[in-house]
Write a protein that holds these residues in place. Sequence first.
Motif, PDB file in Angstrom:
ATOM      1  N   ALA A 179       0.821  -1.214   0.000  1.00  0.00           N
ATOM      2  CA  ALA A 179       0.000   0.000   0.000  1.00  0.00           C
ATOM      3  C   ALA A 179       0.855   1.264   0.000  1.00  0.00           C
ATOM      4  O   ALA A 179       0.361   2.347  -0.353  1.00  0.00           O
ATOM      5  CB  ALA A 179      -0.923   0.003   1.225  1.00  0.00           C
ATOM      6  N   TYR A 180       2.113   1.148   0.384  1.00  0.00           N
ATOM      7  CA  TYR A 180       3.002   2.310   0.404  1.00  0.00           C
ATOM      8  C   TYR A 180       3.511   2.681  -0.985  1.00  0.00           C
ATOM      9  O   TYR A 180       4.063   3.761  -1.180  1.00  0.00           O
ATOM     10  CB  TYR A 180       4.220   2.034   1.288  1.00  0.00           C
ATOM     11  N   LEU A 181       3.387   1.785  -1.967  1.00  0.00           N
ATOM     12  CA  LEU A 181       3.945   2.009  -3.303  1.00  0.00           C
ATOM     13  C   LEU A 181       3.159   3.079  -4.062  1.00  0.00           C
ATOM     14  O   LEU A 181       1.931   3.088  -4.047  1.00  0.00           O
ATOM     15  CB  LEU A 181       3.932   0.710  -4.105  1.00  0.00           C
ATOM     16  N   SER A 182       3.879   3.958  -4.751  1.00  0.00           N
ATOM     17  CA  SER A 182       3.218   4.901  -5.654  1.00  0.00           C
ATOM     18  C   SER A 182       2.759   4.141  -6.895  1.00  0.00           C
ATOM     19  O   SER A 182       3.120   2.976  -7.102  1.00  0.00           O
ATOM     20  CB  SER A 182       4.192   6.011  -6.058  1.00  0.00           C
ATOM     21  N   ALA A 183       2.000   4.791  -7.746  1.00  0.00           N
ATOM     22  CA  ALA A 183       1.500   4.135  -8.959  1.00  0.00           C
ATOM     23  C   ALA A 183       2.661   3.674  -9.847  1.00  0.00           C
ATOM     24  O   ALA A 183       2.644   2.566 -10.390  1.00  0.00           O
ATOM     25  CB  ALA A 183       0.586   5.086  -9.723  1.00  0.00           C
ATOM     26  N   SER A 184       3.674   4.517  -9.984  1.00  0.00           N
ATOM     27  CA  SER A 184       4.839   4.155 -10.794  1.00  0.00           C
ATOM     28  C   SER A 184       5.609   3.004 -10.172  1.00  0.00           C
ATOM     29  O   SER A 184       6.045   2.071 -10.867  1.00  0.00           O
ATOM     30  CB  SER A 184       5.756   5.371 -10.947  1.00  0.00           C
ATOM     31  N   GLU A 185       5.773   3.053  -8.864  1.00  0.00           N
ATOM     32  CA  GLU A 185       6.497   1.980  -8.173  1.00  0.00           C
ATOM     33  C   GLU A 185       5.734   0.665  -8.256  1.00  0.00           C
ATOM     34  O   GLU A 185       6.342  -0.402  -8.411  1.00  0.00           O
ATOM     35  CB  GLU A 185       6.728   2.382  -6.710  1.00  0.00           C
ATOM     36  N   ARG A 186       4.412   0.747  -8.180  1.00  0.00           N
ATOM     37  CA  ARG A 186       3.608  -0.477  -8.269  1.00  0.00           C
ATOM     38  C   ARG A 186       3.791  -1.152  -9.624  1.00  0.00           C
ATOM     39  O   ARG A 186       3.779  -2.390  -9.711  1.00  0.00           O
ATOM     40  CB  ARG A 186       2.140  -0.138  -8.012  1.00  0.00           C
ATOM     41  N   ALA A 216      16.430  -0.165 -12.668  1.00  0.00           N
ATOM     42  CA  ALA A 216      15.000   0.168 -12.620  1.00  0.00           C
ATOM     43  C   ALA A 216      14.629   0.973 -11.378  1.00  0.00           C
ATOM     44  O   ALA A 216      13.456   1.274 -11.160  1.00  0.00           O
ATOM     45  CB  ALA A 216      14.164  -1.104 -12.672  1.00  0.00           C
ATOM     46  N   GLY A 217      15.628   1.301 -10.557  1.00  0.00           N
ATOM     47  CA  GLY A 217      15.366   2.145  -9.392  1.00  0.00           C
ATOM     48  C   GLY A 217      15.273   1.426  -8.068  1.00  0.00           C
ATOM     49  O   GLY A 217      14.954   2.041  -7.042  1.00  0.00           O
ATOM     50  N   PHE A 218      15.553   0.113  -8.028  1.00  0.00           N
ATOM     51  CA  PHE A 218      15.544  -0.632  -6.777  1.00  0.00           C
ATOM     52  C   PHE A 218      16.866  -0.431  -6.034  1.00  0.00           C
ATOM     53  O   PHE A 218      17.934  -0.349  -6.660  1.00  0.00           O
ATOM     54  CB  PHE A 218      15.371  -2.139  -7.032  1.00  0.00           C
ATOM     55  N   LEU A 219      16.800  -0.381  -4.733  1.00  0.00           N
ATOM     56  CA  LEU A 219      17.987  -0.411  -3.880  1.00  0.00           C
ATOM     57  C   LEU A 219      18.020  -1.793  -3.237  1.00  0.00           C
ATOM     58  O   LEU A 219      17.254  -2.085  -2.314  1.00  0.00           O
ATOM     59  CB  LEU A 219      17.919   0.678  -2.810  1.00  0.00           C
ATOM     60  N   GLY A 265      11.587   3.139  -3.782  1.00  0.00           N
ATOM     61  CA  GLY A 265      11.156   4.351  -3.095  1.00  0.00           C
ATOM     62  C   GLY A 265      11.395   4.179  -1.607  1.00  0.00           C
ATOM     63  O   GLY A 265      12.475   3.806  -1.180  1.00  0.00           O
ATOM     64  N   LYS A 266      10.349   4.365  -0.808  1.00  0.00           N
ATOM     65  CA  LYS A 266      10.470   4.207   0.644  1.00  0.00           C
ATOM     66  C   LYS A 266       9.999   2.836   1.123  1.00  0.00           C
ATOM     67  O   LYS A 266      10.041   2.547   2.321  1.00  0.00           O
ATOM     68  CB  LYS A 266       9.656   5.301   1.355  1.00  0.00           C
TER      69      LYS A 266
END
Length: 283
Positions: free
Chosen positions: A189-196, A234-237, A268-269
Amino acid sequence: MQIINSIQTLKNTIHPWRQAGEKIAFVPTMGNLHDGHIQLVRTARQQADRVVVSIFVNPVQFGPNEDFASYPRTEQQDQEKLNACGIDLLFLPSVAEMYPQPLQTQVSIKGLSTMLCGASRPGHFDGVAVVVCKLLNMVQPDVLLLGEKDFQQLAVVKQMVTDLNMPTHIQSVPTVRQADGLALSSRNAYLSASERQRAPMLYQALCAVRDAIISGAIDYQALVSQQTQTLVSAGFLVDYFQICRSTDLMPATLADQHLVILIAAKLGKTRLIDNVYFSKQTL
């Protein structure tokens, strides 16, 4: 469905069930229930005469910079879902009921608690172990149902139950996923639309490594490095990405047959975890 808040009432309610020889199944949760939790409850319903579910957001398994205060709490919706599943008892204790005084006792599983998620979340699995130990002592179930998505947590609890001779059978239940492969989690539920949209890449990376091993690849480190780079791009840490023996979560060798590939990464977070478990012997 009975809703009980006190430990003593919980024990008093369960006692006659046990005296009557009824089989008791237990599903511990932190609430914010999704279809993965419901699958645990449905499996419990198939295996026992009585089903007990707990909802308790356990403060001692959260680190100082983690999301205890903001962890999703959806008590009313959770109760409706559980009532629809036909459970017998919902245990809904307060923090004061579970921890009336500061803990003087530690439950720690050496090795398993300090690797993988335990390395980046010091003390997390000690907090998990102590609350599960307390809940098992309160409920004394015949069977405890846990999801395989939290594979390290499953391994920690299995080791604790074995080492302490707890009279409870642990039944693991396969990970429930969205259609695109993303493992169900309260933290999604914390994911933004782009992150999802990008989040399923985690499962895709796991499957790519698994399929390569199935096809005969032997350079495990190269497989992991390649997929890690794809995720980072792809932006993952990426916290960790490891191929392990499923029995003790130690790094797998080519001789090992029962494997689990585990990953944890931030998008993201949001911290996401996932795994795939398979046996080379059956391929």
